[in-house]
Motif scaffolding. Structure first.
Motif: not given
Length: 375
Positions: A73-77, A241-253
């Motif tokens: 879903g992330t890659l397909a946009g 762990p408080v996981v913060w993501t930035e950028g489209v690909s980092a979200g699902p990771a």
């Protein structure tokens, strides 16, 4: 508590690794290559679809199917909506799970089935239901399973899952690196043909190369101080762990990392995307979990009493340092509450490569934390 001496003992880690989690992480690149070959042998590269599907539906049990749907879903946009069909049932056992197509699904939609088992009667029934509705069906599962026969009987495409002999020795963890890449890779190859994602054979080969490189950097023979995965595991030993993501690909990771921590080591974690994470978790960092929130901790018996649980921010980024970023605000918020921060940012590369690197390093970290943790 974490047995840090075990982290730098390859023999000890191998003895503790009864589910072959380290081997699965180390062989992720090989799984990508094998899965890509299986997709080619199944005829994926010869497909000539009329166009993009109206919607992509993904069904399968457990974390692997959930994460595959999240990644796709992330890659397909905005190309086509991607929806995971969540199972129902009284238990997570293969025979108890059932899936249903949404009422609107029809001949312009694509159903992807991804499972490391292949014996689920509910998935076979779903395949038959999709055939009656006119949906295109593609499944990835172990060869010579009931699902393979059901998909063939429904005139769908079946792609054998890339497996390893040791997969049969112990129950395969749903969060295993090998499971994710064995299921995800053929689906990426297929969706490349539809134009929904960009994942040609050369891109998948580059992903495999990146995964091999991470396996060398994060392997059990590499000592903690020069091993980013072991370092992260040690930093999270007594932390929330408080996981913060930035950028489209980092979200699902980031979402995969929190799921792997829960499944493999029993460690809870929270995850959110920047910049909204700053507002969502500010109260959490200001409360009892802040590093300076327990003044009595100085008098704690270091031998008999476990340390207080404090938050630690893990910042996963896939944006260049010179771009628009909320990272400085994230660091400022964490440090203003005496909260330590760990940061991971992949080397330059394509979207699939950077995503693979973030997943691989955090996969290794989750495995090390699980193997070296002790009651």
């Amino acid at each position: 508590m974490l047995d840090e001496s075990l982290l730098d003992s390859p023999e000890g880690l191998a003895e503790a690794d009864r589910r072959a989690l380290l081997r699965g992480a180390a062989e992720a690149g090989a799984r990508v290559r094998t899965a890509a070959r299986h997709a080619a042998e199944a005829g994926v590269h010869g497909l000539k679809p009329d166009g993009r599907p109206r919607a992509v539906l993904i069904a399968g049990p457990g974390a692997a199917a959930t994460q595959a749907a999240d990644l796709i879903g992330t890659l397909a946009g905005a190309g086509s909506p991607v929806t995971r069909l969540a199972p129902t049932g009284v238990a997570p056992a293969a025979g108890a799970l059932r899936w249903e197509l949404p009422g609107w699904a029809g001949s312009v939609d694509l159903l992807l089935i991804a499972t490391p088992d292949g014996t689920e009667p509910g998935l076979a029934l779903l395949s038959e239901q999709a055939y009656r509705r006119g949906c295109t069906v593609v499944a990835v599962a172990p060869a010579r399973t009931p699902l393979a026969d059901a998909v063939g009987g429904s005139h769908g495409m079946f792609i054998p899952m890339a497996t390893a002999p040791y997969d049969q020795d112990e129950p395969v963890a749903a969060a295993s690196s090998g499971v994710l890449w064995a299921l995800l890779t053929p689906l990426l190859a297929l969706l490349d043909r539809t134009g929904l994602v960009t994942a040609p054979p050369e891109a998948l080969e580059m992903v495999a190369d990146r995964l091999d490189g991470i396996a060398e950097r994060c392997g059990p023979a590499i000592v903690t101080y020069s091993n980013p995965a072991k370092t992260l595991a040690a930093e999270l030993a007594d932390a929330l762990p408080v996981v913060w993501t930035e950028g489209v690909s980092a979200g699902p990771a980031g979402r995969r990392f929190t799921a792997a921590l829960a499944e493999l080591s029993g460690k809870p974690a929270v995850v959110a995307e920047l910049p909204e994470a700053l507002a969502a978790h500010e109260a959490l960092l200001a409360g009892r979990l802040a590093a300076g929130a327990d003044p009595d901790d100085f008098f704690r018996d270091r031998v008999e009493e476990a340390p207080a649980l404090h938050a630690r921010v893990v910042l996963l980024r896939d944006r260049p340092l010179g771009g628009l970023t909320a990272a400085p605000a994230a660091r400022e918020l964490a440090l203003s509450h005496d909260t330590p921060i760990s940061e991971l940012e992949p080397e330059a590369g394509g979207e699939l490569e950077t995503l693979a690197e973030l997943i691989a390093v955090t996969d290794f970290a989750a495995v090390y934390l699980a193997l070296a943790s002790k009651a």
